[in-house]
Each structure stands twice: as C-alpha cells, then as structure tokens.
Write an enzyme that holds these catalytic residues in place. Structure first.
Site, mmCIF file in Angstrom:
data_model
loop_
_atom_site.group_PDB
_atom_site.id
_atom_site.type_symbol
_atom_site.label_atom_id
_atom_site.label_comp_id
_atom_site.label_asym_id
_atom_site.label_seq_id
_atom_site.Cartn_x
_atom_site.Cartn_y
_atom_site.Cartn_z
ATOM 1 N N GLY A 322 66.575 0.283 -25.194
ATOM 2 C CA GLY A 322 66.327 1.250 -26.255
ATOM 3 C C GLY A 322 66.935 0.824 -27.588
ATOM 4 C CB SER A 323 67.951 2.822 -30.522
ATOM 5 O OG SER A 323 66.653 3.303 -30.848
ATOM 6 C CB THR A 324 71.875 0.207 -27.236
ATOM 7 O OG1 THR A 324 71.025 -0.256 -26.182
ATOM 8 C CG2 THR A 324 72.227 1.662 -26.991
#
Length: 441
Positions: A322-324
């Site tokens: 994801g956005s990590t």
C-alpha cells in the site's frame, strides 16, 4: 589374697557366666521363634508379596516456564490437573478395561485405547499410557469410587498449560500439541514420551527447549494390579525457564478489542528500540483448547473456518504494502537523482498512461505537489510519475536494500518472506516482458 577370697571370686565368675549364657539362649530362642513365624506362619504371605510387588520409576513432570509481558503480567502459566493413565503390563484384558472406563468417561474412544495398548512395545509396557487429560471433579470421583474394578489404572496430578489472555495472544504465544511418531524417532526428542506435548506455534514452539524444563523421577512400589504402595523422589524435577516478552498486554488487548470483528493484523513497534509492543491477528482462537487433547469438534471448527483463524497474518500473510511503499519509492528516486525534494508533479486526480487512467485517492486532485507534500498527503499521482521514470528492476533493487522480500528475522516460527517481482521473474513465469502499466498497478 586368701584361698577363701579366691574361691568366692570364682563362684561369682561362674554365676555371671550362667546369666550371660541364659541371656544368649533366650535371645537365640526369640530369634528362632521370629524366623519360624516369618517363614512358616507368614511365609506364604511374604512369598506372594515378593511376587506381586515391583519397583517402578515414574516421571515427575517439570513445570513449564512461565511467559510474562514486559510488566510481568502472566501470559502463560500452569495449573494442576488430574490425568488418567493405564499401565499396560498390569492389564490382561484391555477390552474389558476400556469398556469399564467408558461407563465413567463420556466420549471415550475405546478403539483408540485398544489400538494404542496393542502397539505398545513389550519393553515399554511398564510406562503409563495416557487416556484422558484434565479430568473433571465428577469423572475423578467416579473413577476413584470404582478403582477396584479398574486394574492398571493410574491417576496422577500433572501441570496443565493455561493462557489467561487466550484470544488476545493466541498467535503470539502459540499453543502445544502432542508429539508424533516421526518426532519421537529424532535424536532431539530422545527425552520425550509418546504422550508429551510440544510447542507447535508462537513462543511455545520457538522456545520449546527453554520452556520445557527437566522431568524428575520417583521410585514407586506397586502391587500386581498397579496400585502404588510406597514412593520416594529419586530425582527432583527442574522447572523450565521463565521468559519475559516485550509485549504490553494492555496495548495488545486494546488493539484486539478494536479488531475482533475484522480480518487483518496490527503490529505496534517502539521506533526507538525496535521492540514489538503488540502483535495482533484476527480472527483469533482460544489456545486453551490445545492445553489438553483438543476435541474433534473444536478442531474441525477451527481448521475448516474459511477465515483461517490459525494463521498469524502479521508474519504469515503476504499483502501489497500500500502507501507505505511510497517512502521507499521516494528514497530510490532521490538516490538515483530522478527527483529532488523540490521536484513538482501536477495531480488532477488521476494519471493517464495510454488509454488507461490510474486514479489518486483524492478524486479532485492535490494540485502541484513536491516530494515533501506527496508524502504528507499520500498523493498517488506523484508516485505514478516516479514509477514511470524508474525501471522495475531498479525498484526491486531498492526494495532488497530495505529488506523487502526477505524474512524480518523475528523470533517466531513459520514466518513467510515477502515477494518482489522483477522482469526476469515475469519472463520465466509467464514468458512475457514487463510493461510500464504493471509497475503503476
């Protein structure tokens, strides 16, 4: 000395000698009478006693080590339980004994008992064969009342594992299971018995050797039907080592309460030390079910659950980051001089590549975005731009530098590594090249 004095002294010596002789005769007579009594009167009794009584060595099970959280709150402990065993060498008719036992124990698997009895090697028939763990008070009372009808029956008090925070820590602490035949053949399990429990997951498995301790021994005199007459401890048991975790059970319980109706995992880490303060995976299960032999019904319910509650999603689940992942992309782009902190990309709510639109989470767009703002507001379009400027193999290189695609090395068993695709992997797997749109997706 006169003749009279000498004669008087001789008379006294003679008198004393007669007294001593009488004492010897009396003592000898008592000894002969005692021997006659033991050999003639009680001879048959002691002969039968010598035939029926045996000295056996019984195990004293060691207490398993206690597991604490960082504040010394108990996460895994032991409590006493009454376990039922039978001594094969003292049983001549196992069918009769198993039938009798079934009258007092519900759901007793007679076929399993008979089979385990029959496959017990001759040189091990003196060892207790476990029938039922953790007897209830009613079961214990019934068995004790009818023990004269149950030759070879043995009831022992043994430690049983208990988990006060069973569902909150099921995946982290883990559970125990009975040792199998293949393990018993391995040198590392040489000191184990067929009815022993071993750690199967979590901390219980990872630190099995430390937690187990060393069993003791006691010498027991038993009669022909296996009843214990006398016993003494010949070797005291040594308890297993206690273990303190970095987990904070209050935080662990709080997170579990928030996630108990969800499917997923959460890990709380101290950023300064790397210590894991909480590791929650849901849905969960009760590891107390495994403290004794888990019932077939409970096992079927857990193992057939489509949500796989036994899986520790924190270390076994393989999910997109994801956005990590934007942090790694930003670092890679800076390292390769693709962007600077001041580089700006416009975000209008989507990024167009050919005929496809790759949308930002903010459908209205973020406007002009630099690197710092892209991270702060998690702008997807900014990283679509970076992905188009970096080959997939270069991205994979930086992923490897950050440790992605490898096990993190946590001291828990059954961890799975992540996966980083490359152009060579796709060519080998699908016989096709890597396309830019695949990087964006």
């Amino acid at each position: 000395m006169s003749v009279l004095d000498l004669k008087a002294k001789q008379d006294q010596i003679s008198k004393n000698g007669k007294i001593i002789l009488l004492i010897i005769v009396f003592a000898g007579s008592l000894l002969l009478i005692r021997l006659w009594y033991l050999q003639i009167i009680k001879g048959e009794y002691f002969n039968q006693l010598s035939k029926n009584n045996h000295i056996r060595v019984r195990r004293i099970r060691a207490l398993r080590g206690i597991i604490y959280d960082r504040k010394q709150k108990i996460l895994a402990d032991n409590h006493p339980g009454f376990n039922l065993s039978i001594i094969p060498e003292n049983i001549s008719n196992i069918e009769m004994v198993s039938t009798e036992l079934s009258k007092y124990l519900a759901d007793l698997d007679q076929k399993d008992i008979i089979n385990r009895f029959n496959i017990t090697p001759a040189h091990l028939k003196y060892r207790p064969l476990k029938i039922r763990n953790n007897l209830s008070r009613d079961e214990l009372a019934l068995l004790e009342t009818h023990k004269v009808d149950l030759p070879g029956m043995l009831i022992e008090v043994e430690p049983i594992r208990s988990y006060p925070f069973d569902r909150q820590c099921a995946h982290l602490i883990g559970y125990q299971g009975f040792i199998n035949e293949q393990e018993l053949e391995q040198p590392s399990y040489a000191s184990y018995y067929p009815d022993d429990l071993v750690g199967r997951s979590g901390i219980e498995a990872q630190y099995e050797e430390l937690l187990r301790g060393t069993d003791g021994k006691r010498q027991v005199e038993v009669n022909a039907v296996g009843r214990e007459l006398h016993s003494r401890v010949s070797k005291p048991a040594i308890a297993g080592s206690n273990i303190t975790l970095t987990i904070d059970i209050e935080l662990q319980s709080y997170i579990h309460e928030l996630m108990k109706d969800m499917v997923g995992s959460a890990v709380a880490i101290n950023p300064h030390t790397g210590e894991i303060l909480a590791m929650v995976s849901t849905p969960s299960f009760s590891n107390n079910l495994f403290a004794t032999r888990i019932s077939q019904e409970d096992w079927q319910k857990i193992s057939r659950d489509p949500l796989h509650p036994l899986q520790n999603r924190a270390i076994q689940g393989q999910y997109p980051p994801g956005s990590t992942f934007k942090v790694i992309m930003a670092a890679a782009a800076l390292e390769d001089n693709i962007v600077t902190p001041q580089t700006i990309f416009p975000c209008i709510g989507y990024y167009r590549l050919g005929n496809s639109k790759f949308r930002c989470w903010n459908k209205y767009g973020h406007g002009k975005v630099n690197l710092s703002r892209s991270l702060k507001e998690s702008c997807d379009v900014y990283y679509y731009n970076l992905a188009c400027k970096m080959p997939i193999d270069r991205i994979a290189h930086y992923c490897s530098l950050f440790g992605l695609g490898e096990k993190c090395g946590i001291n828990l068993p059954q961890e799975k590594p992540g996966f980083i695709p490359t152009s060579s992997w796709k060519l080998k797997r699908f016989h096709d090249q890597w396309y830019r749109g695949e990087t964006l997706s």
